[in-house]
Structure formats: C-alpha cells, structure tokens
Design a protein around this motif. Structure first.
Motif: not given
Length: 69
Positions: A34-45
C-alpha cells in the motif's frame, strides 16, 4: 521474471490493474505494498523498478498469480 527479461519502460510502468483487493497490506492484483501504491506518483524510475521487482518477487513467493481480467 527477472529484470533482464523486461525493458526499462516495462519496469517503470505502473502495474495497476484497477482491481485492488487488499490483503496483508498488499494489493492482490498487482502485489505492490500500500505504501508503494501511495508513493507511486512521487517515485523516481529507479524506485519504481525496485517496487515492481519487489511485487514480482512477492507474487512468486506466494505462488499466486496476480489477479487478471
């Protein structure tokens, strides 16, 4: 599937299937946390690649394929 079997675009693309089913703080459809989903738009490649590889490893470890349409 390992990283060499996919190109960089595949590894940075969102695996979201819009069929979220949460179990143990992970989506059963894409296997991301769920953390990865929530952070997805702010993640680097590189963070997206790491998240996708983690999700693929989790799916393999659970011996449960992702939910498909």
């Amino acid at each position: 599937m390992d990283a060499t079997a996919l190109n960089a675009e595949d590894l940075t693309a969102s695996p979201c299937r819009r069929e979220c089913k949460v179990e143990d703080s992970h989506c059963r459809a894409c296997h991301r946390s769920l953390d990865a989903i929530a952070q997805w738009s702010r993640m680097t490649d590189s963070q997206r690649i790491e998240a996708n590889l983690y999700a693929k490893a989790r799916a393999s470890r659970l011996r449960r394929p992702a939910i498909t349409s």
